[in-house]
Enzyme design. Structure first.
Site, PDB file in Angstrom:
ATOM      1  N   LYS A   1      -9.646 -42.551 -18.040  1.00  0.00           N
ATOM      2  CA  LYS A   1     -10.409 -41.092 -18.176  1.00  0.00           C
ATOM      3  C   LYS A   1     -10.046 -39.709 -17.497  1.00  0.00           C
ATOM      4  O   LYS A   1     -10.173 -40.144 -15.500  1.00  0.00           O
ATOM      5  CB  LYS A   1     -11.762 -40.997 -18.274  1.00  0.00           C
ATOM      6  CG  LYS A   1     -12.086 -39.912 -18.942  1.00  0.00           C
ATOM      7  CD  LYS A   1     -14.002 -39.603 -19.283  1.00  0.00           C
ATOM      8  CE  LYS A   1     -14.293 -38.478 -19.797  1.00  0.00           C
ATOM      9  NZ  LYS A   1     -15.382 -38.623 -20.294  1.00  0.00           N
TER      10      LYS A   1
ATOM     11  N   SER B   1     -17.622 -38.032 -25.661  1.00  0.00           N
ATOM     12  CA  SER B   1     -16.293 -37.732 -24.930  1.00  0.00           C
ATOM     13  C   SER B   1     -14.841 -38.158 -23.719  1.00  0.00           C
ATOM     14  O   SER B   1     -14.176 -38.457 -24.137  1.00  0.00           O
ATOM     15  CB  SER B   1     -16.461 -36.156 -23.718  1.00  0.00           C
ATOM     16  OG  SER B   1     -16.860 -37.205 -22.401  1.00  0.00           O
TER      17      SER B   1
ATOM     18  N   SER C   1     -21.309 -40.403 -24.074  1.00  0.00           N
ATOM     19  CA  SER C   1     -19.609 -40.257 -23.926  1.00  0.00           C
ATOM     20  C   SER C   1     -19.087 -41.136 -23.247  1.00  0.00           C
ATOM     21  O   SER C   1     -18.116 -41.593 -24.085  1.00  0.00           O
ATOM     22  CB  SER C   1     -19.855 -39.002 -22.721  1.00  0.00           C
ATOM     23  OG  SER C   1     -19.892 -37.553 -23.637  1.00  0.00           O
TER      24      SER C   1
END
Ligand code: MG
Ligand code: ZN
EC number: 6.3.5.7
Lengths: 95, 492, 500
Positions: free
Chosen positions: B79, B159, B183
């Site tokens: 990420k 997210s 998330s």
């Protein structure tokens, strides 16, 4: 506690976010929507409740007083939008 | 050879160790997949192909010399919230476009220590603020899943949408992710993958771009529960560089996967039945409860009375912390700097107005507001007190139950653009997940079935602090009972 | 010492008398090797941004970790200020944007400081004492430095100082005159240096004061003291970062006058932050800092509460060095010194140490005089500290021994000191080499006395009327003996011969 455009302008300035005048009203409306939803917290009885600042139930660790870092001007400056002679350079600050 | 990219992380690591295939081979296979898929799915913001091949070759050398680590040669996606030395790290923001950290996050450093290979950096909502990946400065990630009878692009959630989409579409074996209000778990639920947020303090936050410090926690998104355990135990460590890191050993959680859940007491919180919850979600939840009962668990109805206040509490605490955490993005030392400004104040305000997207700005303004003079007690302190009430709700049930099972999300994946109009609508995505962040508890999302449109749905297991073992155990039991093996049909 | 509250110095205005009321915030740099929340070095003289870590520069994902030694130094200081040590404290963020503040917030302690209430006993210039209440002491980070003179259009930022540990010591509004303010800062500085928790170097900015000044009508302060109600006091202005004793005094004088003038003209004081400009000799408003002073303090979520073990605090307390006030009392009782002498000696730890090393077995009063007068003056002229004295305490002791033994008079001793200072050897060596031995031979003194009396019969007769005129004879005898005569013998013999 309704927020008006003037409040949005003030808070946006506190947060240093340039906000065009025509965005103030719409932002105020959005923020009022969110804040009125948040206001349901008023129902909760929190008498005598300690504010919870962390999930970690331990005390702060202490570090030894030793120089273990620094001396990395190149790293520090590598992403600087503007720098000179090892300094960051910013618009003139009037004190 | 069969498609290496379809392997689980565990199978891949075993295959690499057995020299059935090389790290370079599997890495190239993934790079090929990414090349084909990324223009459509937009999961990666940067593919580090050369670096991946170099790392893979180094892994192959270590495997050959018998010094392989726990994840040796396994290609992973990272990420873009984790700082990676020498590789652009953006947190999905224009503010950090082009920012190349001269340092490595502790979580990723742990992965490289264990031999993992980095394929690239994964797309995400800007500064992890969002539930649909639509706040990313790099455009939304697209969910590999499609609703039956519709060709509309769906959100992978957020997210960690890039992480979830990449895992679901076989663009990496597994991925790192982060979870501040849901998330990891919400995107996992939306993509038929497994995601776990560990106990707060298990994974170091050093080098992870901060959103809300008291809530942020790293975790993996993987293809199954065992893979999630394998990756999480590599990510977690005690780190002196993070004052909130817990000085405790990281267990071998893979041992918990497959252990019998007979006799475990499973709590079902009444307050998680929310208004307007689709019948399919309730049905899935009931199914999950039935599976656990069949497996020998005792089902215990419980009450977590302050549940409904969790989201409003979160929307004070998280923006408040963010408004301070993101003050460092000022165009002075790194990051976007506006040009043609007339003064210092103008430089601050223009750089931040240009560098941040609308949702980030909205939250920064809310955050500054709830901390400002006259409102601090009414909003911020009040929220911290309610937060304790929420945590105490959980404390009160742990003598009755060993874990809690709930739905992961109030709906399946929705179409991109669907919930962009009303921020509140978007915030409700985290209604079941945010409590675990506020209380610091571990929570896993496991795919448990498909809705009537053929979209995956997830069940969440929440455990006691530091009891990830039980969370994995129950999660694996659900996984086994559900037998969820469906993959998104390839259209990209 | 008795608890005496400061008496105010009244300022006469056109419309009546005014009093000044002040509270001070002293920022003292903690003596430590590394910064408060990072492992970068603390110090002076490094190149730009060389003593900066990624933590100090506020890079994404960087986190603070607390330097335990700085905590210990704060606790030590708190104990030295006879203050409450808070076993649980917390770090808060003070949010504001400024280019010398990389993270956009200063980590400080607003809600729960590490040290609570205390009291400091301060010596006034007239030898009296007054107490200043300490409200709190907290730990916080220093900011970086902006350099304005390298470019006409831009400022340069050096973060070497950013993140250095500071102790902010906040006083009660107990200070009533510029002199008291200076005496208070001097006293705090002395205590810090005794404790070794701050080097007190004001030139380097390692100790600096924010002075909160307000004025009120005569008698209002008494009402405030009686009720604790701040409404009896005037509106205050904060003069930021004053870094010398002289400037503190000048700034207060200017600011008090300014406020009185405004009030006497019927105006009102605006609470604000001001800056003292030593060149112009005036304070002026710092509008740039005023613009947004909503600091949005909240507990730093990257740091957990700081908890201290009582046993650890007790151990620090047990190992505390002797504090200036205790030393003053001891010097008075152990050496029989006057309060004045003791106060002068303790003003610098090295001076007091020097005194004690020289005084062993000697006439302490005499040693004190030599240390605080002659030696102090010489060292000051050379810009030296007592710890750097070229003359070891043993030599002052030897000089005093020579006086005590009657080998030299105090007057000769001054001459001997000059030669010793010039490096001609020890006092005894100088006395011998230069034949400066005092004449104790009463026969020789008698002879000189007789000759002088014989030569000045009129003066001898006058002495009967005016006994203080004996001084003239003493001078003559000393002159005749080359200053070497023992003054006590000269006096005795003169008195006998002159029939006094
Ligand atoms: Mg101050
Ligand atoms: Zn301060």
């Amino acid at each position: 506690m309704a927020i008006d455009a003037a409040t949005v302008r003030k808070v946006a300035h506190l947060a240093r976010i340039k906000t065009p005048d025509d965005r103030l009203e719409p932002l105020a409306a959005e923020l009022n929507g969110i804040l009125s939803w948040i206001e349901q917290l008023a129902e909760v009885d929190v008498d005598g409740v300690e504010p919870m600042t962390s999930n970690v139930a331990q005390a702060l660790r202490l570090r030894e007083d030793a120089v273990t870092d620094g001396d990395k001007v190149t790293d520090i400056m590598a992403n600087a939008p503007r720098s000179a002679d090892g300094f960051f350079v910013v618009p003139k600050v009037v004190e | 050879m069969s498609d290496l990219t379809k392997l689980t992380l565990k199978a891949a690591v075993d295959g690499l160790k057995a020299k059935t295939f090389s790290s370079e081979e599997i890495t190239r296979a993934f790079l090929t997949n990414i090349e084909a898929a990324n223009p459509r799915l937009n999961a990666y913001v940067e593919v580090t192909g050369d670096k991946a091949i170099a790392m893979a070759r180094a892994s192959d050398a270590r495997i050959a010399s018998g010094t392989a680590g726990a994840l040796e040669g396994a290609p992973l996606g990272i990420k873009d919230l984790f700082c990676t030395e020498g590789v652009q790290t953006t947190a999905g923001s224009n503010m950090l476009r082009g920012f190349v950290p001269p340092y490595e996050s502790t979580v990723t450093a742990n992965l490289w220590r264990d031999g993992a290979v980095m394929l690239g950096k994964l797309n995400m909502d800007e500064f992890a603020m969002g539930s649909s990946n639509e706040t990313s400065a790099f455009g939304p990630v697209v969910n590999p899943w499609k609703s039956s009878g519709s060709n509309a692009d769906l959100t992978p959630g957020g997210s960690s949408g890039g992480s979830a989409s990449a895992v679901a579409a076989d663009l990496c074996l597994a991925a790192t992710a982060s979870d501040t209000g849901g998330s990891i778990r919400q995107p996992a639920a939306f993509t038929g993958t497994v995601g776990i947020k560990p106990t707060y303090g298990r994974a170091s936050r050093f080098g992870m771009v901060a959103f809300a410090s008291s809530l942020d926690q790293a975790g993996p998104i993987a293809k199954n529960v065992e893979d999630a355990a394998l990756l999480l135990q590599s990510m977690c460590s005690f780190d002196v560089k993070d004052s909130t890191s817990l000085d405790i050993p990281t267990p071998d959680w893979t041992q918990s996967v497959g252990q019998s859940v007979r006799g475990l007491r499973i709590g079902v919180p009444a307050e998680y039945v929310v208004d307007g919850m689709p019948a399919e979600i309730q049905a899935l939840w009931d199914q999950g409860i039935a599976w656990l009962k069949d497996a020998g668990c005792e089902i215990v109805p419980i009450s977590l009375p302050h549940t409904k206040y969790a989201l409003p509490t979160y929307y004070i605490v998280a923006p408040a912390e963010a408004s301070s955490n993101l003050a460092r993005y000022d165009g002075m030392r790194f990051g976007h700097r506006a040009t043609g400004t007339t003064s210092l104040t103008d430089l601050y305000e223009s750089s931040r107005a240009e560098g941040f997207g609308a949702e980030v700005k909205r939250r920064l303004i809310i955050g500054a507001y709830v901390l400002s003079a006259g409102f601090y007690d009414a909003y911020y302190v009040k929220a911290l007190k309610v937060r304790r009430r929420i945590a105490e709700d959980f404390d009160a049930v742990w003598d009755q139950v060993d874990a809690i099972v709930t739905p992961s999300t109030p709906s399946a994946a929705f179409a991109l653009g669907d919930k962009q109009v009303d921020p509140l609508q978007m915030y409700l995505n985290d209604i079941f997940t945010v409590t675990a962040n506020l209380a610091g508890l571990p929570g896993i999302s496991v795919p448990a079935g498909l809705d009537s449109n053929g979209l995956p749905l997830g069940l969440q297991v929440i455990g006691k602090a530091l009891d990830e073992a039980t969370v994995f155990q129950v999660g694996a039991a659900l996984e086994q009972a559900a037998g969820f093996t469906t993959k998104a049909e390839r259209w990209w | 010492m008795t608890d005496t509250t400061a008496t105010s110095k009244l300022i006469q205005g056109r419309t009546g008398n005014w009093e000044i009321v002040m509270g001070l915030e002293i920022h003292a740099q903690v003596a430590s090797k590394a910064k408060l929340f990072s492992g970068a070095a603390v110090g002076f003289g490094a190149g730009p941004n060389e003593q900066v870590s990624l933590v100090d520069a506020g890079f994404p994902g960087m986190l603070p970790t607390l330097n335990g030694h700085c905590v210990e130094q704060a606790v030590k200081t708190g104990l030295g200020l006879k203050a409450q040590i808070n076993r649980r404290s917390q770090f808060d963020r003070k949010n504001y944007f400024y280019p010398d503040l990389p993270t956009g917030y200063q980590i400080s302690q607003l809600y729960f400081p590490i040290v609570g209430e205390g009291v400091v006993e301060v010596e006034a210039e007239d030898g009296s004492f007054f107490n200043v209440g300490i409200e709190r002491l907290h730990l916080e980070q220093d900011a970086g430095k902006l350099i304005h003179d390298l470019s006409p259009t831009e400022s340069f930022v050096d973060l070497n100082r950013a993140g250095t540990a500071l102790m902010e010591i906040v006083s009660r509004p107990d200070i009533r005159s510029p002199e008291e303010a200076v005496a208070y800062v001097k006293k705090i500085r002395t205590i810090l240096i005794y404790l070794g928790t701050c080097d007190g170097d004001m030139e380097k900015g390692n100790l600096r004061a924010d002075v909160n000044v307000s004025v009120c009508r005569e008698g209002q302060y008494e009402k405030f003291k009686a009720t604790g109600d701040f409404s009896h006091l005037g509106t205050r202005c904060e003069i930021k970062n004053v870094n010398s004793f002289r400037f503190i005094s000048q700034a207060i004088n200017y600011e008090a006058r300014r406020q009185i003038e405004i009030l006497e003209d019927g105006g009102a004081i605006v609470q604000e932050t001001r800056l003292y400009d030593p060149t112009a000799g005036e304070t002026r408003s710092m509008r740039s800092k005023e613009e947004a002073n909503d600091y949005r303090y909240f507990p730093d979520p990257d740091l957990l509460p700081l908890e201290l073990e009582q046993a650890w605090i007790d151990e620090i307390k047990a190992n505390l060095p002797e504090l200036p006030d205790d030393k003053r009392r001891r010097l008075m009782s152990q050496y029989g010194l006057s309060q004045y002498d003791a106060v002068v000696l303790i003003s610098e730890q090295a001076k007091a140490d020097y005194f004690e090393a020289a005084a062993a077995g000697r006439d302490a009063k005499l040693v004190s005089n030599w240390v605080t007068n002659e030696l102090s003056a010489r060292l000051a002229a050379d810009g030296k500290d007592f710890s750097e004295s070229p003359l070891p305490p043993s030599q002052v002791a030897e000089l005093v021994a020579l006086i005590e033994e009657g080998v030299i008079s105090s007057r000769i001793a001054k001459e001997v000191f000059d030669h010793v200072w010039a490096g001609e050897g020890s006092p005894r060596q100088v006395v011998e080499a230069r034949g400066l031995v005092q004449v104790n031979d009463t026969g020789a003194i008698e002879k000189a006395v007789d000759e002088i009396i014989a030569a000045n019969p009129d003066k001898a007769a006058a002495v009967a009327e005016k006994p203080q005129a004996i001084g003239w004879f003493v001078g003559q005898v000393m002159k005749a003996t080359g200053g070497k005569a023992n003054p006590a013998s000269v006096n005795d013999i003169l008195k006998a011969r002159l029939g006094l």
